[in-house]
Write a protein that holds these residues in place. Structure first.
Motif, mmCIF file in Angstrom:
data_model
loop_
_atom_site.group_PDB
_atom_site.id
_atom_site.type_symbol
_atom_site.label_atom_id
_atom_site.label_comp_id
_atom_site.label_asym_id
_atom_site.label_seq_id
_atom_site.Cartn_x
_atom_site.Cartn_y
_atom_site.Cartn_z
ATOM 1 N N VAL A 100 -122.371 -4.707 50.955
ATOM 2 C CA VAL A 100 -121.302 -4.722 50.001
ATOM 3 C C VAL A 100 -119.908 -3.222 50.840
ATOM 4 N N GLU A 101 -121.067 -2.667 51.236
ATOM 5 C CA GLU A 101 -120.104 -1.295 51.615
ATOM 6 C C GLU A 101 -119.144 -1.910 53.132
ATOM 7 N N GLU A 102 -119.659 -2.806 53.081
ATOM 8 C CA GLU A 102 -119.144 -3.718 55.115
ATOM 9 C C GLU A 102 -118.003 -4.535 54.755
ATOM 10 N N TYR A 152 -111.317 -8.005 45.768
ATOM 11 C CA TYR A 152 -111.472 -9.214 46.568
ATOM 12 C C TYR A 152 -113.092 -9.333 47.115
ATOM 13 N N ILE A 153 -114.191 -8.111 46.914
ATOM 14 C CA ILE A 153 -115.445 -8.427 46.693
ATOM 15 C C ILE A 153 -116.526 -9.553 45.940
ATOM 16 N N ALA A 154 -115.225 -9.537 44.684
ATOM 17 C CA ALA A 154 -116.300 -10.399 43.821
ATOM 18 C C ALA A 154 -115.619 -11.631 43.696
ATOM 19 N N HIS A 155 -114.787 -11.695 44.329
ATOM 20 C CA HIS A 155 -114.257 -13.011 45.270
ATOM 21 C C HIS A 155 -114.373 -14.454 46.336
ATOM 22 N N ASN A 156 -115.008 -13.118 47.251
ATOM 23 C CA ASN A 156 -115.726 -13.672 48.431
ATOM 24 C C ASN A 156 -116.597 -13.331 49.291
ATOM 25 N N ILE A 157 -117.430 -12.676 48.296
ATOM 26 C CA ILE A 157 -118.853 -12.753 48.667
ATOM 27 C C ILE A 157 -119.680 -13.284 48.645
ATOM 28 N N GLU A 158 -119.959 -14.189 48.024
ATOM 29 C CA GLU A 158 -120.510 -15.596 48.154
ATOM 30 C C GLU A 158 -119.529 -16.403 49.200
ATOM 31 N N ASN A 159 -119.006 -16.575 49.573
ATOM 32 C CA ASN A 159 -118.162 -17.263 50.921
ATOM 33 C C ASN A 159 -118.360 -17.217 52.382
ATOM 34 N N GLU A 160 -119.413 -14.970 52.314
ATOM 35 C CA GLU A 160 -118.791 -14.507 52.980
ATOM 36 C C GLU A 160 -121.035 -14.482 53.804
ATOM 37 N N TYR A 161 -121.684 -14.534 52.196
ATOM 38 C CA TYR A 161 -122.720 -14.473 52.308
ATOM 39 C C TYR A 161 -123.679 -15.183 51.399
ATOM 40 N N GLU A 162 -124.669 -15.665 52.149
ATOM 41 C CA GLU A 162 -125.988 -16.858 51.099
ATOM 42 C C GLU A 162 -126.568 -15.771 50.179
ATOM 43 N N LEU A 163 -125.781 -16.164 49.033
ATOM 44 C CA LEU A 163 -126.911 -15.424 47.657
ATOM 45 C C LEU A 163 -127.806 -15.405 47.527
ATOM 46 N N THR A 164 -129.272 -15.375 47.395
ATOM 47 C CA THR A 164 -130.257 -15.768 45.911
ATOM 48 C C THR A 164 -131.295 -14.567 45.430
ATOM 49 N N LEU A 222 -118.657 6.757 49.890
ATOM 50 C CA LEU A 222 -118.338 5.715 48.892
ATOM 51 C C LEU A 222 -119.256 5.681 47.136
ATOM 52 N N GLU A 223 -119.812 5.907 47.382
ATOM 53 C CA GLU A 223 -121.240 6.470 46.179
ATOM 54 C C GLU A 223 -120.469 7.790 45.292
ATOM 55 N N GLU A 230 -111.417 0.508 56.916
ATOM 56 C CA GLU A 230 -111.945 1.122 56.373
ATOM 57 C C GLU A 230 -111.188 2.376 55.721
ATOM 58 N N ASN A 231 -109.818 2.934 55.628
ATOM 59 C CA ASN A 231 -109.678 3.643 55.378
ATOM 60 C C ASN A 231 -108.280 3.721 53.567
ATOM 61 N N ILE A 232 -109.332 3.795 52.972
ATOM 62 C CA ILE A 232 -108.738 3.641 51.413
ATOM 63 C C ILE A 232 -108.067 5.286 50.882
ATOM 64 N N MET A 233 -107.201 6.409 51.518
ATOM 65 C CA MET A 233 -106.870 6.436 51.385
ATOM 66 C C MET A 233 -105.611 6.882 51.833
ATOM 67 N N ILE A 234 -104.448 7.211 50.491
ATOM 68 C CA ILE A 234 -102.766 7.404 50.984
ATOM 69 C C ILE A 234 -103.354 7.983 51.575
ATOM 70 N N PRO A 235 -102.297 9.138 53.158
ATOM 71 C CA PRO A 235 -102.129 10.436 52.662
ATOM 72 C C PRO A 235 -101.210 11.199 52.637
ATOM 73 N N ALA A 236 -101.509 12.554 52.568
ATOM 74 C CA ALA A 236 -100.306 14.081 52.205
ATOM 75 C C ALA A 236 -99.014 13.611 51.832
ATOM 76 N N SER A 237 -98.788 13.247 52.851
ATOM 77 C CA SER A 237 -97.200 12.776 53.485
ATOM 78 C C SER A 237 -96.557 11.313 52.076
#
Length: 154
Positions: free
Chosen positions: A6-8, A140-152, A103-104, A15-22
């Motif tokens: 999930v973190e990946e 994005y994760i909720a819509h794509n995780i099952e396309n990228e990983y096989e979940l059981t 992230l936590e 990886e950057n989720i920060m809006i820079p100060a500028s």
């Protein structure tokens, strides 16, 4: 603990989720309230960071802070607003993390805040992480995780 897959996925496309100060609307603690109202209204944000003269985070300011202060201020009295500094009405409770955040910690603070201020350990303002960007990543994760990983189910 957030799982490594999930973190990946969260770090996509970057990886950057920060809006820079500028790119963040801010005011200084010594600015008057007329200036703060102008910045708030032109930025379109409800709340913005307040910095000192060394670009360290000192608080947050919002229209609500201004008009619910003990000074009984009026948006229509520019002379009265010019007499007060941002530091007199700002909220000093700031959701803040250092630049080595995980992230936590981001998720924990965003539950009750629209953004988190990111600083160096000395308090120097680096930028913000807005709730909107984090929600977009998890959408994005909720819509794509099952396309990228096989979940059981376990």
């Amino acid at each position: 603990m957030i799982g490594k897959f999930v973190e990946e996925m969260f770090k996509q496309p970057t990886e950057n989720i920060m809006i820079p100060a500028s790119d963040v609307a801010t005011v200084h603690e010594d600015d008057n309230l007329v200036h703060a109202i102008l910045v708030l209204s032109s930025s379109g944000y409800q709340t913005i960071p307040v910095l000192d003269n060394k670009n360290r985070v000192r608080g947050l300011i919002s229209i609500s802070n201004i008009f619910t202060s003990a000074h009984e201020l009026s948006i229509f009295d520019e002379d009265q607003l010019a007499d007060f500094k941002v530091s007199e009405v700002m909220n000093q409770m700031v959701p803040m993390l250092f630049d080595n955040y995980n992230l936590e910690d981001v998720l924990r603070l965003l539950v009750n805040n629209n953004f988190i201020c990111i600083t160096h350990k000395n308090g120097y303002f680096l930028g913000i992480i807005p709730r909107k960007i984090v929600l977009e990543r998890f959408t994005y994760i909720a819509h794509n995780i099952e396309n990228e990983y096989e979940l059981t189910k376990k």
